[in-house]
Enzyme design. Sequence first.
Site, short mmCIF file in Angstrom:
data_model
loop_
_atom_site.label_atom_id
_atom_site.label_comp_id
_atom_site.label_asym_id
_atom_site.label_seq_id
_atom_site.Cartn_x
_atom_site.Cartn_y
_atom_site.Cartn_z
N HIS A 106 -4.62 -4.48 -31.40
CA HIS A 106 -4.36 -5.75 -32.07
C HIS A 106 -3.69 -6.79 -31.17
O HIS A 106 -3.48 -7.93 -31.60
CB HIS A 106 -3.57 -5.54 -33.37
CG HIS A 106 -2.12 -5.23 -33.22
ND1 HIS A 106 -1.14 -6.19 -33.38
CD2 HIS A 106 -1.47 -4.09 -32.94
CE1 HIS A 106 0.05 -5.62 -33.21
NE2 HIS A 106 -0.13 -4.35 -32.94
N CYS B 69 10.09 -7.74 -32.75
CA CYS B 69 10.79 -6.53 -33.18
C CYS B 69 12.27 -6.79 -33.42
O CYS B 69 12.93 -6.05 -34.12
CB CYS B 69 10.63 -5.45 -32.15
SG CYS B 69 8.91 -5.17 -31.75
N GLN C 111 0.59 -4.91 -23.39
CA GLN C 111 0.48 -6.36 -23.15
C GLN C 111 -0.42 -6.70 -21.96
O GLN C 111 -0.96 -7.80 -21.90
CB GLN C 111 1.88 -6.97 -22.92
CG GLN C 111 2.77 -6.97 -24.14
CD GLN C 111 2.35 -7.96 -25.22
OE1 GLN C 111 1.62 -8.91 -24.98
NE2 GLN C 111 2.81 -7.72 -26.44
N THR D 283 -8.75 12.78 -38.91
CA THR D 283 -10.06 12.13 -38.84
C THR D 283 -9.92 10.77 -38.19
O THR D 283 -9.06 9.98 -38.59
CB THR D 283 -10.66 11.99 -40.25
OG1 THR D 283 -10.67 13.29 -40.85
CG2 THR D 283 -12.06 11.43 -40.22
#
Length: 379
Positions: free
Chosen positions: A204, A326, A179, A240
């Site tokens: 994000h 959450c 945050q 990868t």
Amino acid sequence: MIYLDNAATTQPDPAVLESMQKAQQDVWGNPSSMHTAGKQAKQFLEHARALLAERIAARPAEIVFTSGGSESNALAIIGAARAAPSAKKHIVTTKAEHPSVLEACAQLEKEGFAVTYLSVDENGFVSAKDVGKAVTDETILVSIIHGNNEIGTINDIAALANACKMRKENILFHSDCVQSFCKVPITVANAAVMPVDLLTFSAHKLHGPKGAGALYVRQGTRLAKQVFGGHQEHDRRAGTENVASIIGFAKAVSLNADADADKMKKLRDSFLMLLNKAVPNVRINGPAGDSRLCNNVSLVFPGLSGEIMLQELDRRGICCSAGSACTAQSLEPSHVLRAIGLSDEDARATLRFSLSRYSTEEEIWETVSALKEIVEKLD
Ligand SMILES: *Cc1c(COP(=O)(O)O)cnc(C)c1O
């Protein structure tokens, strides 16, 4: 739509989307391949790594790309625990962490590790004295959140890490900076001033893509890998790399400016001022002023239901959160609100608004007037 739930996720910046689309079309080689297509992808990957490292004054080799904040927290905590000598079995964290930290610790408890959960004060702060008292000769790692996702508390990570290292230099210090990253300056260059070993980041929450994150790992830190099969990421995380998302992550980081934080801080404070006038007995969770994340507004509407208010706001096109994203699926009051001493009733009467650099004064006015209307309707 008025989107004020930026602590849950943010809208990707158009320039981020553009950089990702271009990457997906042009640099789809495997960065581990030895041929031209691979080398080209590798070059973009390393450029992104250098950008991220520069933002915190780290070495590029100290940045490990992951799938996000949750994976970075797991790699830091479980990776440190499993790499430690078998005589060391103790972890220190706090009661106000993100679930991805708390559940990684709970997993270690099942495997025979002991975890100390430090209390926080009424504003969510962890005390450096408590950290010093909690660590022992058996302590492997101390993990303390930097900017709290629910109530906005910004812990003094330098002071907490110093308290830990003063007691014993070889105890690792980790902080979840998801945050705070790009909102609060973080620099790891001087280990005497900022003696942290592991820092968690996620794309994000700062207008980058979902599914991309990073862990800063100070050179020389012993960490057991948690994903196996390849030597990617300096052999700290196999698989990868998600090159396009990592490019988007780096782009997003480069687009976050100090001026954005100043703008959000002003908006946050005018939100609070207007709301105090419009809805008299509303209370704020977490600290005031500079030790609070510039975009966090966590409020108690005494006697009302946060869940119902959230639905009422949503019907008016305003997105926010009750407690945290959450805990949105469960009726359990938030563990963070409990940790700062809120009653279950006040925890259930809590709404969290989190701003972004796209938030505007008009949106704040509309939100305040919607809240006034809803409170009057429900009271
Ligand atoms: C969102 C968040 C995470 C999890 O990050 P993901 O990239 O969604 O896995 C971890 N810690 C904090 C403080 C967060 O806000």
